[in-house]
Design a protein around this motif. Structure first.
Motif, PDB file in Angstrom:
ATOM      1  N   SER A 170      53.239  50.685  29.955  1.00 54.81           N
ATOM      2  CA  SER A 170      54.193  50.223  30.982  1.00 54.81           C
ATOM      3  C   SER A 170      53.890  51.458  32.145  1.00 54.81           C
ATOM      4  O   SER A 170      54.128  50.680  33.323  1.00 54.81           O
ATOM      5  N   ILE A 171      53.526  52.489  32.074  1.00 50.61           N
ATOM      6  CA  ILE A 171      53.461  53.443  33.308  1.00 50.61           C
ATOM      7  C   ILE A 171      52.226  52.993  34.031  1.00 50.61           C
ATOM      8  O   ILE A 171      52.302  53.016  35.251  1.00 50.61           O
ATOM      9  N   TYR A 172      51.288  52.939  33.069  1.00 52.51           N
ATOM     10  CA  TYR A 172      49.953  52.385  34.097  1.00 52.51           C
ATOM     11  C   TYR A 172      49.931  51.042  34.676  1.00 52.51           C
ATOM     12  O   TYR A 172      49.596  51.023  35.765  1.00 52.51           O
ATOM     13  N   LYS A 173      50.848  50.025  34.043  1.00 49.23           N
ATOM     14  CA  LYS A 173      50.881  48.660  34.809  1.00 49.23           C
ATOM     15  C   LYS A 173      51.957  48.933  36.173  1.00 49.23           C
ATOM     16  O   LYS A 173      51.592  47.862  36.868  1.00 49.23           O
ATOM     17  N   ASN A 174      52.611  49.902  36.364  1.00 48.96           N
ATOM     18  CA  ASN A 174      53.652  49.999  37.483  1.00 48.96           C
ATOM     19  C   ASN A 174      53.105  51.014  38.322  1.00 48.96           C
ATOM     20  O   ASN A 174      53.805  51.511  39.438  1.00 48.96           O
ATOM     21  N   LEU A 175      51.840  51.521  38.245  1.00 47.42           N
ATOM     22  CA  LEU A 175      51.416  52.725  39.161  1.00 47.42           C
ATOM     23  C   LEU A 175      50.664  51.816  40.470  1.00 47.42           C
ATOM     24  O   LEU A 175      50.066  50.750  40.221  1.00 47.42           O
ATOM     25  N   ILE A 176      50.501  52.453  41.483  1.00 48.23           N
ATOM     26  CA  ILE A 176      50.112  51.932  42.609  1.00 48.23           C
ATOM     27  C   ILE A 176      48.595  52.242  42.962  1.00 48.23           C
ATOM     28  O   ILE A 176      48.366  53.436  42.790  1.00 48.23           O
ATOM     29  N   GLY A 177      47.989  51.233  43.319  1.00 45.53           N
ATOM     30  CA  GLY A 177      46.643  51.350  43.870  1.00 45.53           C
ATOM     31  C   GLY A 177      45.506  51.805  42.732  1.00 45.53           C
ATOM     32  O   GLY A 177      44.502  52.313  43.063  1.00 45.53           O
ATOM     33  N   ILE A 178      45.874  51.359  41.511  1.00 46.83           N
ATOM     34  CA  ILE A 178      44.817  51.619  40.546  1.00 46.83           C
ATOM     35  C   ILE A 178      43.978  50.267  40.163  1.00 46.83           C
ATOM     36  O   ILE A 178      44.667  49.090  39.807  1.00 46.83           O
ATOM     37  N   THR A 179      42.867  50.221  40.288  1.00 45.75           N
ATOM     38  CA  THR A 179      41.824  49.197  39.959  1.00 45.75           C
ATOM     39  C   THR A 179      40.506  49.658  39.354  1.00 45.75           C
ATOM     40  O   THR A 179      39.968  50.532  39.748  1.00 45.75           O
ATOM     41  N   LEU A 180      40.342  49.124  38.189  1.00 46.00           N
ATOM     42  CA  LEU A 180      38.940  49.669  37.511  1.00 46.00           C
ATOM     43  C   LEU A 180      37.773  48.976  38.270  1.00 46.00           C
ATOM     44  O   LEU A 180      37.728  48.029  38.664  1.00 46.00           O
ATOM     45  N   LYS A 181      36.911  49.936  38.302  1.00 51.62           N
ATOM     46  CA  LYS A 181      35.554  49.652  38.876  1.00 51.62           C
ATOM     47  C   LYS A 181      34.406  49.166  38.291  1.00 51.62           C
ATOM     48  O   LYS A 181      33.440  48.654  38.565  1.00 51.62           O
ATOM     49  N   GLU A 182      34.666  49.617  36.817  1.00 52.21           N
ATOM     50  CA  GLU A 182      33.757  49.115  35.800  1.00 52.21           C
ATOM     51  C   GLU A 182      34.324  48.361  34.569  1.00 52.21           C
ATOM     52  O   GLU A 182      35.571  48.430  34.406  1.00 52.21           O
ATOM     53  N   PRO A 183      33.530  47.578  33.683  1.00 49.27           N
ATOM     54  CA  PRO A 183      34.240  46.942  32.465  1.00 49.27           C
ATOM     55  C   PRO A 183      34.581  48.215  31.638  1.00 49.27           C
ATOM     56  O   PRO A 183      34.006  49.467  31.515  1.00 49.27           O
ATOM     57  N   ASP A 184      35.575  48.086  31.046  1.00 50.73           N
ATOM     58  CA  ASP A 184      36.321  48.815  30.213  1.00 50.73           C
ATOM     59  C   ASP A 184      35.719  48.965  28.905  1.00 50.73           C
ATOM     60  O   ASP A 184      35.827  48.268  28.112  1.00 50.73           O
ATOM     61  N   GLU A 185      34.881  50.115  28.629  1.00 53.14           N
ATOM     62  CA  GLU A 185      34.294  50.403  27.386  1.00 53.14           C
ATOM     63  C   GLU A 185      35.220  50.540  26.160  1.00 53.14           C
ATOM     64  O   GLU A 185      34.901  50.598  25.027  1.00 53.14           O
TER      65      GLU A 185
END
Length: 854
Positions: A544-559
């Motif tokens: 829930s914390i991760y989903k509500n943070l500003i400006g997060i976009t993964l740059k690579e596929p999630d291993e």
């Protein structure tokens, strides 16, 4: 170019070696850094399906030969992404080497090492990241940055007044600098040197460049922090709190002279006013300056203590005196403006929301005591002040709340409790150490529900909390010798290095060629492929914390996609600043913990043991037994035997009851009695009965002396002559009952407390030291209701049952210690439940033997 290619190749090899195959449904998570032979050793088997496993093996990684096998623990059930989990306990396996674990359904762990040296050099390795974080002159870049800092804001001087604030450390992957984190980091580095001086090398100069300078590298690094703290507290009345703000985040760059704040290359320096600050839309909720002032005071005071005797070519007297003076003035600022000094936000709503300060002032008071000296006129007042502050925050609030805003209660462990306990008389320490225990027990009640023993919340910088909590467990164990939380302590340490749902170490590059962060949120690696060796990343956060943070976009596929869940997420991806950004202060606290792990006492050498055997003395190297500081604390864990041990000194009210129950069950036990007990005429018939029944009877000292300090275990309270004289008197008392010294060569020390010197003297006297096996509360049967450590009989019995159920080897080889009697105020007597306990043990079935037969 060649270096970049080599780095890329290493990353590819690492990913290939540790990637999770899509056709696998179960994993084994383990501490990739390894285990000490005598430490608690556990791994976690976890399945993405409902399948289970029953047994596991230790396999020699060099020969692929099975060397040990056991049953797994009872299943813990679901956790995070896993539908089934269990613990693999191999604490009893102590043979050094390189191994992997394998379960009966074919799951295999990464390879790991067991050895006394597995943690050697790790603390020094993490110092690499601290040097890379330096502002001013940066030894990693061999260049300077931020040399024009800075211009003042909110101070008593006109805004934009220039002051010299260059130096210190960048806080994380951005280039902000905070006094609160820098002071905490400086203190941890200094404390690591004070407590574990042998853990650090001398391979760098004061400026961080390669080359020895006659001083340990950790002191060079701490001095870099001290110098900056003095700049941020330049007069008795001035204290600054922050350098730069989140305008820093305008773009990625290697540290340089930044033109981001509208005043040339200068950055703003925020004065600690004790009132809300923020130049733009967002404001903090500051209420005082004590939280920052206390941290600064304690760091400068400890710096003074460690610097005052250094050579004049390393530090001059004016600097040393300034450390002492500013530590005192910072403390006074905290007294004048009690409350919390939070960092100032810029254009974003994020800031360090510190909401406590009494812990910081407690530590500051203790360090003022240390500077003044225990014999000074002010010592009593300093102790009283520190104790008063300690009572205001007995437990660090995140523990009771199981959540927190960003850096809301900082630092994440109350360092003051440990330092205060060391300065109190032994008889007065327990209330303070119990503050630690209350917090540990709270976390344990959450942790015991899952196979990872995870009780630390998944909030921002969870790895910093984990490091701090493991350190709190370590301090509590060292201060009290209470071993009941040793597995919890180790589990938190293991979590940092791979025993977590993602199977990764959270420290960049440690250990080498293992799964560690490869794509951290760091400009050093993202722009230049520079390694950030030793940096501890923030760690997992709640979904829930991760989903509500500003400006997060993964740059690579999630291993790690298969292992993410609402419970917690972690991404080894530059785009995730919430879980994969290294922090300076978290790394500094880990340096202390790693130094502690490296410096724990190691067993005597095999050569010394051979000499012991030549002298015809009991051996301390039975390969199937466990020893601690030369004392046998457990027998063969593959044999279903255990030994029941009773000690007697002041009280004997349970003696006849115990003797009768043992006769009824036809069980032989071992009794260790002091000279005082033996000379008491009221106990004579009991001793004679124990002899007739064939029990082992041995020495427990004559006067029940305390051999060594409770908190400084290496500090002896008796001389060798006093020890031997007391022991001789104990044997004289035994001799009056016909017990010959040659038949009573096992010696259990008074208070069950001893050190290496006592072990050596015991061995030289031709005796074998013995102590109880840690893990249960059986030895707490002496506690009374009016004491803070009271444990009733049902709690004690349940601890024995729980240990037996949760450990794959059960109570095999166990030395279970109880007392022959207790103070009258304890009316709930454990010996009244001995018949019940023996009935349970014999039904398992266990064979109960005398200590010399175990």
């Amino acid at each position: 170019m060649i270096n970049r290619l080599l780095l890329l190749l290493a990353v590819v090899i690492t990913l290939a070696a540790f990637a999770f195959r899509s056709d696998e449904t179960a994993v084994i998570r383990i501490n990739l850094l390894g285990y000490r032979p005598s430490s608690s050793k556990n791994a976690v088997w976890a399945s993405l399906t409902d399948k289970t496993t029953a047994r596991f093996q230790i396999v020699n990684a060099e020969t692929n030969q099975v060397v040990w096998q056991r049953e797994v623990s009872p299943a813990f059930g679901a956790y995070g992404p896993f539908r089934q989990t269990c613990r693999l306990n191999f604490s009893a396996f102590r043979q050094p080497g390189r191994y992997y674990l394998r379960t009966d359904e074919g799951t295999r762990s990464p390879a790991f090492r067991i050895g006394e040296d597995v943690y050697d050099g790790a603390a020094d390795f993490c110092l690499r990241y601290m040097r890379q974080q330096r502002s001013g002159f940066n030894p990693f870049l061999k260049d300077s940055c931020h040399t024009h800092d800075g211009y003042t804001m909110y101070g008593p001087m006109p805004d934009s007044t220039h002051i010299d604030a260059s130096g210190g450390w960048h806080d994380a992957s951005d280039y902000l600098q905070y006094v609160t984190t820098s002071a905490n980091a400086t203190y941890h580095l200094l404390a690591a040197l004070r407590d574990f001086p042998t853990a650090f090398a001398d391979q760098h100069q004061t400026n961080g460049l390669a080359g020895a300078n006659g001083q340990p590298d950790v002191l060079d690094e701490a001095r870099w922090g001290l110098d900056w703290l003095l700049k941020m507290h330049p007069t008795d009345e001035w204290l600054f709190n922050q350098l730069g703000d989140d305008r820093d985040h305008a773009g990625l760059r290697i540290p340089q002279e930044d033109k981001l704040y509208g005043k040339g290359f200068e950055r703003p320096v925020y004065f600690a006013t004790g009132e809300p600050q923020g130049l733009f839309k967002y404001k903090n909720r500051a209420t005082g300056v004590a939280s920052t002032a206390g941290k600064v005071s304690s760091a400068l005071a400890l710096g003074y203590q460690l610097m005052r005797n250094r050579p004049s070519d390393y530090v001059d007297r004016d600097c040393v005196n300034r450390l002492r003076q500013r530590s005192q003035s910072a403390y006074q600022l905290g007294i004048q403006k009690p409350g919390n000094s939070q960092t100032a936000p810029g254009r974003a709503p994020y800031f360090y929301e510190e909401d406590n300060y009494t812990d910081d002032m407690e530590l500051a008071a203790v360090e003022q005591l240390n500077v003044a000296g225990s014999a000074s006129k002010q010592a009593v007042q300093w102790r009283s002040t520190a104790l008063k502050l300690a009572r205001q925050e007995p437990v660090t609030p995140w523990i009771d709340n199981d959540t927190a805003r960003h850096y809301q209660w900082y630092p994440f462990v109350n360092i003051g409790h440990a330092e205060l306990a060391k300065r109190l008389p032994i008889s007065q320490r327990k209330p303070v150490t119990d503050f630690y225990k209350r917090g540990i027990e709270t976390v344990w009640q959450r942790a015991r529900q899952n196979a990872f023993y995870r009780g630390v919340p998944f909030i921002w910088c969870s790895n910093n909390l984990t490091t701090s909590f493991a350190t709190q467990c370590y301090w509590y164990r060292q201060l009290t010798n209470d071993q009941q939380y040793a597995a919890l302590e180790q589990a938190n340490f293991d979590w940092l290095f791979g025993c977590n749902p993602w199977g990764t170490s959270f420290v960049y590059g440690l250990p080498a060629m293992a799964d560690t962060p490869a794509d951290p949120h760091s400009a050093f690696t993202h722009l230049k492929n520079y390694p950030i060796d030793g940096g501890l990343v923030d760690g997992p956060v709640r979904g829930s914390i991760y989903k509500n943070l500003i400006g997060i976009t993964l740059k690579e596929p999630d291993e790690y996609a298969l292992f993410q869940s609402d419970l917690a997420v972690y991404h080894d991806d530059f785009g995730d600043y919430s879980t994969n950004e290294p922090t300076m202060d978290g790394t500094a606290s880990l340096i202390y913990l790693l130094a502690a792990k490296q410096s724990e006492k190691r067993p005597k050498t095999v050569e010394l043991t051979r000499l012991t055997q030549k002298a015809g003395q009991p051996s301390t190297t039975d390969s199937k037994a466990t020893f601690d500081k030369g004392a046998k604390i457990q027998g063969d864990t593959s044999s279903r035997q255990l030994s029941l041990v009773f000690t007697g000194d002041e009280f004997a009210d349970g003696g006849m009851t115990i003797a009768k129950v043992l006769r009824n069950h036809k069980v032989k036990a071992s009794f260790f009695l002091t000279g005082r007990f033996l000379r008491n005429r009221a106990n004579a018939s009991l001793v004679q009965q124990l002899r007739r029944d064939g029990h082992y009877i041995g020495p427990h000292s004559d006067q029940h002396l305390l051999y060594c300090d409770w908190t400084k275990r290496d500090s002896l309270l008796v001389t060798r002559e006093q020890f031997l004289r007391d022991l001789k008197a104990n044997y004289t008392a035994l001799g009056r009952f016909g017990i010959q010294r040659s038949k009573a060569t096992w010696f259990l020390p008074p208070y069950e407390w001893y050190n290496d010197s006592i072990s050596t003297w015991t061995r030289q006297a031709g005796l074998q030291l013995v102590n109880y096996t840690p893990g249960t509360l059986s030895h707490a049967d002496y506690t009374t209701p009016e004491a803070g450590n009271y444990r009733d009989s049902e709690t004690i019995l349940q601890s024995i049952r729980t240990y037996e159920q949760r450990n794959s080897s059960g109570l095999n080889g166990f030395i279970l210690l109880m007392h022959l009697g207790t103070a009258p105020s304890r009316t709930d007597k454990l010996y009244d439940h001995l018949d019940e306990l023996l009935t349970e043990l014999r039904q398992k079935p266990y064979q109960l033997v005398k200590i010399n037969q175990l």
